[in-house]
Motif scaffolding. Structure first.
Motif, PDB file in Angstrom:
ATOM      1  N   GLY A 155      86.686  71.983 -21.998  1.00  0.00           N
ATOM      2  CA  GLY A 155      85.552  71.364 -22.211  1.00  0.00           C
ATOM      3  C   GLY A 155      84.440  71.788 -20.994  1.00  0.00           C
ATOM      4  N   GLU A 156      84.294  72.971 -20.552  1.00  0.00           N
ATOM      5  CA  GLU A 156      83.543  73.446 -19.611  1.00  0.00           C
ATOM      6  C   GLU A 156      82.064  73.409 -20.035  1.00  0.00           C
ATOM      7  N   ASP A 157      81.769  73.554 -21.300  1.00  0.00           N
ATOM      8  CA  ASP A 157      80.331  73.632 -21.955  1.00  0.00           C
ATOM      9  C   ASP A 157      79.717  71.911 -21.726  1.00  0.00           C
ATOM     10  N   TYR A 158      80.595  71.420 -21.766  1.00  0.00           N
ATOM     11  CA  TYR A 158      80.373  69.654 -21.716  1.00  0.00           C
ATOM     12  C   TYR A 158      79.704  69.344 -20.072  1.00  0.00           C
ATOM     13  N   ILE A 159      80.497  70.019 -19.161  1.00  0.00           N
ATOM     14  CA  ILE A 159      80.138  69.778 -17.666  1.00  0.00           C
ATOM     15  C   ILE A 159      78.465  70.180 -17.372  1.00  0.00           C
ATOM     16  N   ASP A 160      78.100  71.043 -18.143  1.00  0.00           N
ATOM     17  CA  ASP A 160      76.515  71.549 -17.817  1.00  0.00           C
ATOM     18  C   ASP A 160      75.742  70.262 -18.581  1.00  0.00           C
ATOM     19  N   LEU A 161      76.270  69.703 -19.719  1.00  0.00           N
ATOM     20  CA  LEU A 161      75.653  68.556 -20.166  1.00  0.00           C
ATOM     21  C   LEU A 161      75.429  67.467 -19.486  1.00  0.00           C
ATOM     22  N   HIS A 162      76.494  67.326 -18.629  1.00  0.00           N
ATOM     23  CA  HIS A 162      76.371  66.226 -17.282  1.00  0.00           C
ATOM     24  C   HIS A 162      75.227  66.446 -16.349  1.00  0.00           C
ATOM     25  N   ILE A 163      75.242  67.824 -16.003  1.00  0.00           N
ATOM     26  CA  ILE A 163      74.371  67.840 -14.857  1.00  0.00           C
ATOM     27  C   ILE A 163      72.839  67.755 -15.736  1.00  0.00           C
ATOM     28  N   LYS A 164      72.639  68.344 -16.933  1.00  0.00           N
ATOM     29  CA  LYS A 164      71.087  68.365 -17.669  1.00  0.00           C
ATOM     30  C   LYS A 164      71.038  66.870 -17.392  1.00  0.00           C
ATOM     31  N   SER A 165      71.804  65.819 -17.951  1.00  0.00           N
ATOM     32  CA  SER A 165      71.582  64.590 -18.111  1.00  0.00           C
ATOM     33  C   SER A 165      70.886  63.854 -16.571  1.00  0.00           C
ATOM     34  N   VAL A 166      71.434  64.506 -15.627  1.00  0.00           N
ATOM     35  CA  VAL A 166      71.009  63.867 -14.165  1.00  0.00           C
ATOM     36  C   VAL A 166      69.408  64.527 -14.101  1.00  0.00           C
ATOM     37  N   LEU A 167      69.436  65.657 -14.312  1.00  0.00           N
ATOM     38  CA  LEU A 167      68.159  66.226 -14.211  1.00  0.00           C
ATOM     39  C   LEU A 167      67.217  65.972 -14.907  1.00  0.00           C
ATOM     40  N   SER A 168      67.472  65.324 -16.064  1.00  0.00           N
ATOM     41  CA  SER A 168      66.344  64.647 -17.071  1.00  0.00           C
ATOM     42  C   SER A 168      66.064  63.353 -16.466  1.00  0.00           C
ATOM     43  N   LEU A 199      72.474  71.361  -7.202  1.00  0.00           N
ATOM     44  CA  LEU A 199      71.580  71.614  -6.480  1.00  0.00           C
ATOM     45  C   LEU A 199      70.734  72.904  -6.607  1.00  0.00           C
ATOM     46  N   ARG A 200      71.399  73.947  -6.972  1.00  0.00           N
ATOM     47  CA  ARG A 200      70.875  75.070  -7.218  1.00  0.00           C
ATOM     48  C   ARG A 200      69.903  75.066  -8.573  1.00  0.00           C
ATOM     49  N   GLN A 201      70.355  74.181  -9.695  1.00  0.00           N
ATOM     50  CA  GLN A 201      69.461  73.898 -10.837  1.00  0.00           C
ATOM     51  C   GLN A 201      68.335  72.951 -10.400  1.00  0.00           C
ATOM     52  N   LEU A 202      68.443  72.255  -9.238  1.00  0.00           N
ATOM     53  CA  LEU A 202      67.291  71.584  -8.702  1.00  0.00           C
ATOM     54  C   LEU A 202      66.341  72.665  -7.726  1.00  0.00           C
ATOM     55  N   GLY A 203      66.853  73.875  -7.696  1.00  0.00           N
ATOM     56  CA  GLY A 203      65.873  74.821  -6.738  1.00  0.00           C
ATOM     57  C   GLY A 203      66.158  74.603  -5.395  1.00  0.00           C
ATOM     58  N   LEU A 269      72.965  53.703  -1.785  1.00  0.00           N
ATOM     59  CA  LEU A 269      72.326  53.053  -2.823  1.00  0.00           C
ATOM     60  C   LEU A 269      71.011  52.558  -2.377  1.00  0.00           C
ATOM     61  N   PRO A 270      70.467  51.797  -1.413  1.00  0.00           N
ATOM     62  CA  PRO A 270      68.989  51.365  -1.288  1.00  0.00           C
ATOM     63  C   PRO A 270      68.243  52.489  -1.379  1.00  0.00           C
ATOM     64  N   LEU A 271      68.742  53.862  -0.887  1.00  0.00           N
ATOM     65  CA  LEU A 271      67.758  54.804  -0.926  1.00  0.00           C
ATOM     66  C   LEU A 271      67.471  55.395  -2.333  1.00  0.00           C
ATOM     67  N   ALA A 272      68.684  55.456  -3.021  1.00  0.00           N
ATOM     68  CA  ALA A 272      68.561  55.854  -4.401  1.00  0.00           C
ATOM     69  C   ALA A 272      67.653  55.046  -5.432  1.00  0.00           C
ATOM     70  N   GLY A 351      73.075  60.123  -7.419  1.00  0.00           N
ATOM     71  CA  GLY A 351      72.487  59.619  -6.218  1.00  0.00           C
ATOM     72  C   GLY A 351      71.934  60.902  -5.357  1.00  0.00           C
ATOM     73  N   ILE A 352      72.280  62.086  -5.435  1.00  0.00           N
ATOM     74  CA  ILE A 352      71.759  63.235  -4.749  1.00  0.00           C
ATOM     75  C   ILE A 352      70.364  63.272  -5.697  1.00  0.00           C
ATOM     76  N   ALA A 353      70.316  63.474  -6.779  1.00  0.00           N
ATOM     77  CA  ALA A 353      69.078  63.798  -7.459  1.00  0.00           C
ATOM     78  C   ALA A 353      68.082  62.892  -7.363  1.00  0.00           C
ATOM     79  N   HIS A 354      68.589  61.506  -7.125  1.00  0.00           N
ATOM     80  CA  HIS A 354      67.366  60.511  -7.035  1.00  0.00           C
ATOM     81  C   HIS A 354      66.984  60.388  -5.542  1.00  0.00           C
ATOM     82  N   ILE A 355      67.807  60.743  -4.682  1.00  0.00           N
ATOM     83  CA  ILE A 355      67.293  61.003  -3.271  1.00  0.00           C
ATOM     84  C   ILE A 355      66.445  62.030  -3.102  1.00  0.00           C
ATOM     85  N   LEU A 356      66.551  63.091  -3.409  1.00  0.00           N
ATOM     86  CA  LEU A 356      65.829  64.228  -3.437  1.00  0.00           C
ATOM     87  C   LEU A 356      64.450  63.879  -4.164  1.00  0.00           C
TER      88      LEU A 356
END
Length: 458
Positions: A155-168, A199-203, A269-272, A351-356
């Motif tokens: 199911g590796e192809d689905y893993i990147d879909l999770h990442i893409k949903s976070v990036l959106s 993180l790499r996809q976040l540049g 959580l407060p920062l996110a 959490g990582i994406a929201h704080i960045l």
């Protein structure tokens, strides 16, 4: 003869968080087989997703699960080493019947666990857990098929879909433009590959620390500041803009800042929240559990949001979020929950994406935001429950000591007295009870803890 009656399951922790135990003390192969057969019976003939963390016992539990599922005609999507939130997200994205995450989260290496996931990526609710245990106790498992047409696939192809949903969910262009230097301590666990990829996809330039999943945890698995002393030194040496520490299944997040090093998990959580609530309608609801800091109210009130409190446990927070149509939520142990991401649960990637995103949108350093928050004065303590003392007796002692406090019995005992609160409850994941206290001043917290000690030891 019913096989389940041959085994003593009293050493297992069975709760809203799934089933967990020590490999050589109640959760070996025989006991694990009972739960895999019960789960396979519930999932018979459907698609099921399996993920795991890096514990050495993970692969043999995984193969046990696969065998049980294939025998009952289920198809299996295997993800390998992935965070719990990724497994949950893939269940939803793949439209699977359910899934299992093999991980004992922050427990030590000698523990492992099954976290049961139902349709749409939510952890089993109380009724589903009751069904699972009922099947196990009765021994009424689905019969193995003579000619199963089931199969296993990646199911590796689905893993990147999770990442893409976070990036959106964030301003990707702004974050990428900043080219942040980010430190990651994955404790050699499930986030060792997926989080650096995000993180790499976040540049970002990624400094990987403890990101080799070799079957050992190079530091205590629970990412508290006390457990992160050596990682903090590595973070400061890296000169990174911000750092993130994970637990073994990557659903809890702790931050490193250049000025402070490792900070309390209660600040995550407060920062996110500050990032996510910027685009939410005033009057929207946020759900946190009873053990989370009032820093969440501090942030939410600035955006005109209302904070409601649920029982402890991701499944309980999510249930409350759904019923209240909340725009965000989480737990003070470093768990960030964004309902618009398919994991819909504690998710370190979120959490990582929201704080960045917060840093990029306001063009400020992470320490600037931490400086603006009130000082946190909180203590989390754990105690074994004495054999001759019941929880109800313990609660009565606290009620007597804090007789003027407002009280809630939604989850254990929660007491609010002036500028302080105290929460006493049994753990969902360990054979202990927890006492968490927070106050608006260090001196008041110290006095409160003296009174807590009096209740526990008397």
């Amino acid at each position: 003869m019913i096989i389940s009656r041959q085994y003593d399951l009293s050493n297992l922790m069975i709760s809203i968080s799934g089933v967990r135990g020590k490999i050589n003390n109640g959760f070996g192969l025989p006991e694990a087989l009972l739960f895999t057969q019960s789960f396979a019976t519930m999932m018979a003939g459907q698609t099921v997703v399996i993920g795991r963390d890096s514990r050495p016992s993970g692969p043999y539990f995984e193969h046990l699960l696969i065998a049980s599922l294939l025998a009952t005609g289920s198809n299996v999507l295997t993800l390998g080493l992935v965070p719990t939130p990724t497994t949950k997200a893939v269940v939803k994205l793949a439209k699977a019947k359910g899934g299992i995450m093999i991980s004992a989260s922050h427990n030590p290496m000698e523990w492992n666990a099954f976290k049961f996931i139902s349709k749409d990526g939510f952890f089993f609710n109380a009724k589903e857990n009751e069904t699972l245990v009922s099947i196990l106790k009765d021994g009424k498992y689905a019969k193995s098929l003579i000619h199963p047409k089931s199969y296993v696939e990646s199911g590796e192809d689905y893993i990147d879909l999770h990442i893409k949903s976070v990036l959106s969910r964030v301003n990707l262009a702004k974050i990428r433009k900043k080219k942040y230097k980010v430190f990651v301590d994955a404790v050699g666990g499930a986030g060792s590959f997926v989080v650096p990829s995000l993180l790499r996809q976040l540049g970002c330039t990624v400094i990987e620390h403890n990101c080799k999943p070799d079957g050992t945890f190079p530091r205590p698995p629970e990412p508290t500041p006390a457990a992160l002393v050596s990682s903090e030194k590595a973070f400061k040496k890296s000169k990174a803009d911000i750092g993130f520490a994970l637990d073994p299944d990557a659903d809890r997040l702790v931050l490193f800042t250049p000025k402070r090093g490792a900070i309390s998990e209660e600040l995550t959580l407060p920062l996110a929240l500050r990032s996510a609530l910027g685009s939410a309608k005033r009057g929207s609801k946020v759900i946190v559990n009873l053990s989370s800091s009032f820093l969440n109210e501090h942030v939410a009130e600035k955006f005109g949001m209302k904070v409601l409190r649920s029982k402890v446990g991701e499944a309980n927070v999510v249930s409350e979020m759904m019923s209240e149509k909340a725009v965000f939520g989480g737990e003070g142990n470093g768990g960030v929950i964004d309902p618009k991401i398919p994991s819909f649960g504690r998710d370190t990637l979120s959490g990582i994406a929201h704080i960045l995103n917060l840093m990029a949108e306001e063009n400020r350093k992470i320490d600037d935001f931490v400086d603006e928050l009130p000082e946190i004065c909180m203590e989390k303590q754990s105690f074994p429950l004495a054999k001759d003392v019941s929880l109800s007796t313990l609660y009565e002692k606290f009620k007597s000591e804090f007789s003027k406090a407002k009280m809630s019995t939604k989850d254990g005992l929660w007491l609010s007295e002036g500028s302080r609160w105290i929460h006493i409850r049994p753990s969902n994941t360990e054979p202990i009870f927890r006492v968490i206290a927070e106050s608006e001043s260090a001196s008041d917290l110290k006095e409160t803890l003296k009174r807590v000690k009096k209740c526990v030891e008397s």
